[in-house]
Design a protein around this motif. Structure first.
Motif, mmCIF file in Angstrom:
data_model
loop_
_atom_site.group_PDB
_atom_site.id
_atom_site.type_symbol
_atom_site.label_atom_id
_atom_site.label_comp_id
_atom_site.label_asym_id
_atom_site.label_seq_id
_atom_site.Cartn_x
_atom_site.Cartn_y
_atom_site.Cartn_z
ATOM 1 N N ASP A 298 0.813 -1.218 0.000
ATOM 2 C CA ASP A 298 0.000 0.000 0.000
ATOM 3 C C ASP A 298 0.848 1.269 0.000
ATOM 4 O O ASP A 298 0.542 2.228 -0.704
ATOM 5 C CB ASP A 298 -0.940 0.007 1.221
ATOM 6 N N GLU A 299 1.927 1.249 0.793
ATOM 7 C CA GLU A 299 2.747 2.471 0.912
ATOM 8 C C GLU A 299 3.405 2.838 -0.411
ATOM 9 O O GLU A 299 3.600 4.021 -0.710
ATOM 10 C CB GLU A 299 3.823 2.284 1.983
ATOM 11 N N LEU A 300 3.752 1.803 -1.186
ATOM 12 C CA LEU A 300 4.382 2.051 -2.489
ATOM 13 C C LEU A 300 3.336 2.219 -3.591
ATOM 14 O O LEU A 300 3.673 2.485 -4.743
ATOM 15 C CB LEU A 300 5.323 0.886 -2.853
ATOM 16 N N GLY A 301 2.050 2.014 -3.238
ATOM 17 C CA GLY A 301 0.978 2.136 -4.237
ATOM 18 C C GLY A 301 0.932 0.959 -5.197
ATOM 19 O O GLY A 301 0.591 1.126 -6.372
ATOM 20 N N ASP A 302 1.264 -0.247 -4.723
ATOM 21 C CA ASP A 302 1.191 -1.480 -5.534
ATOM 22 C C ASP A 302 1.851 -1.318 -6.911
ATOM 23 O O ASP A 302 1.174 -1.403 -7.948
ATOM 24 C CB ASP A 302 -0.274 -1.922 -5.730
ATOM 25 N N PRO A 303 3.182 -1.099 -6.964
ATOM 26 C CA PRO A 303 3.825 -0.862 -8.277
ATOM 27 C C PRO A 303 3.865 -2.096 -9.174
ATOM 28 O O PRO A 303 3.916 -3.226 -8.689
ATOM 29 C CB PRO A 303 5.249 -0.441 -7.892
ATOM 30 N N LEU A 304 3.847 -1.832 -10.487
ATOM 31 C CA LEU A 304 4.043 -2.879 -11.500
ATOM 32 C C LEU A 304 5.473 -3.401 -11.368
ATOM 33 O O LEU A 304 6.407 -2.611 -11.271
ATOM 34 C CB LEU A 304 3.840 -2.263 -12.887
ATOM 35 N N ILE A 305 5.637 -4.726 -11.345
ATOM 36 C CA ILE A 305 6.978 -5.313 -11.226
ATOM 37 C C ILE A 305 7.135 -6.441 -12.246
ATOM 38 O O ILE A 305 6.139 -6.936 -12.774
ATOM 39 C CB ILE A 305 7.251 -5.869 -9.788
ATOM 40 N N ASN A 306 8.377 -6.832 -12.505
ATOM 41 C CA ASN A 306 8.613 -7.963 -13.411
ATOM 42 C C ASN A 306 9.327 -9.100 -12.668
ATOM 43 O O ASN A 306 9.597 -8.998 -11.464
ATOM 44 C CB ASN A 306 9.360 -7.516 -14.672
ATOM 45 N N GLU A 307 9.641 -10.172 -13.397
ATOM 46 C CA GLU A 307 10.267 -11.352 -12.782
ATOM 47 C C GLU A 307 11.579 -11.002 -12.077
ATOM 48 O O GLU A 307 11.883 -11.535 -11.017
ATOM 49 C CB GLU A 307 10.539 -12.435 -13.846
ATOM 50 N N ASP A 308 12.352 -10.089 -12.671
ATOM 51 C CA ASP A 308 13.630 -9.701 -12.052
ATOM 52 C C ASP A 308 13.402 -8.992 -10.714
ATOM 53 O O ASP A 308 14.116 -9.213 -9.738
ATOM 54 C CB ASP A 308 14.429 -8.786 -12.997
#
Ligand code: UDP
Length: 240
Positions: free
Chosen positions: A125-135
């Motif tokens: 929540d604090e980071l605002g649920d960022p988009l991430i990849n496998e790395d």
């Protein structure tokens, strides 16, 4: 089953302990939030609608062999689930361009994607649920690579089952979010909920929005839209 100690309260659900350490009672709430909690409302009856919709969907997924935490519906707004340790990754599957994908890539809403897209978001929540990849997932050590592969494969399977199920209800499955967890035996399974709060569902003929975008965009009655979804799912006969 009698409600016991509250274990966790989220934006849309309350989790309670039961007599069995492996089982949790989930009570679906009437609260709605959007834009990372900036828009809030309470919609009478929403919890009951989502509990019933999610129960029907998890039941169908179980009959199709997709491992999930759902055990049974207990009442209008309560269900029994297996206790799982949730992996902090939201898995989003998309069939049609909408929401953050359309915005990020400059696509028009409603464009059919040439193939389904799976995305990962870091549940924070604090980071605002960022988009991430496998790395990023490896870097943060959120889950083993083999498990992530399994999650992706299951997400595609869920997509195929749900596209078909919703089609029988004259609904287009635009996109949806899944969460996974491990049960007490360490088995990976689908968890959380699948409802108009976590899916985009459009009427297949008119493209009318019948999901949380009704609330996000203030374009009608949430209760009416979710009721349409529930009634159509109830009427659908799942292919054997
Ligand atoms: N979604 C969700 N919870 C979230 C973020 C997204 O259930 O915290 C669902 C959302 O309802 C939609 C899909 O995942 O069905 C894709 O959402 P998107 O990335 O487009 O973000 P949004 O536009 O919903 O903020």
């Amino acid at each position: 089953m009698e409600s016991k100690q509250l274990v966790y309260e989220g934006k849309a659900k309350k989790l309670y302990k039961t007599d069995d350490a492996d089982l949790l009672l989930v009570q679906y709430k009437n609260d709605l939030t959007a834009f990372n909690g900036q828009k809030k409302a309470t919609e009478h009856g929403k919890g009951a609608l989502n509990n019933q919709i999610s129960s029907l969907i998890f039941n169908v997924l179980q009959t199709k062999g997709i491992p999930n935490h759902w055990v049974k519906q207990l009442s209008e707004d309560k269900q029994l689930v297996k206790h799982t340790n949730i992996i902090p990754i939201e898995v989003v599957v998309r069939n049609v361009s909408a929401g953050s994908l359309a915005k990020r890539l400059g696509l028009s809403e409603g464009d059919l994607l040439s193939q389904p897209i799976v995305e990962f978001y870091y549940k924070d929540d604090e980071l605002g649920d960022p988009l991430i990849n496998e790395d990023h997932i490896r870097l943060l050590d959120l889950v083993e690579s083999s498990v992530l592969l399994n999650m992706k494969e299951l997400a595609h399977q869920v997509n195929l089952v749900l596209i078909d199920y919703f089609k029988q209800c004259d609904l287009r499955l635009v996109d949806f979010k899944l969460e996974f967890g491990f049960d007490s035996n360490g088995e990976l399974m689908l968890s959380d909920e699948i409802s108009p709060d976590t899916c985009r569902l459009w009427d297949i003929h008119t493209n009318q929005k019948l999901d949380k975008d009704v609330f996000r965009q203030g374009i009608g009655s949430v209760d009416e839209a979710y009721n349409v979804v529930l009634e159509r799912l109830k009427g659908a006969v799942s292919h054997g």
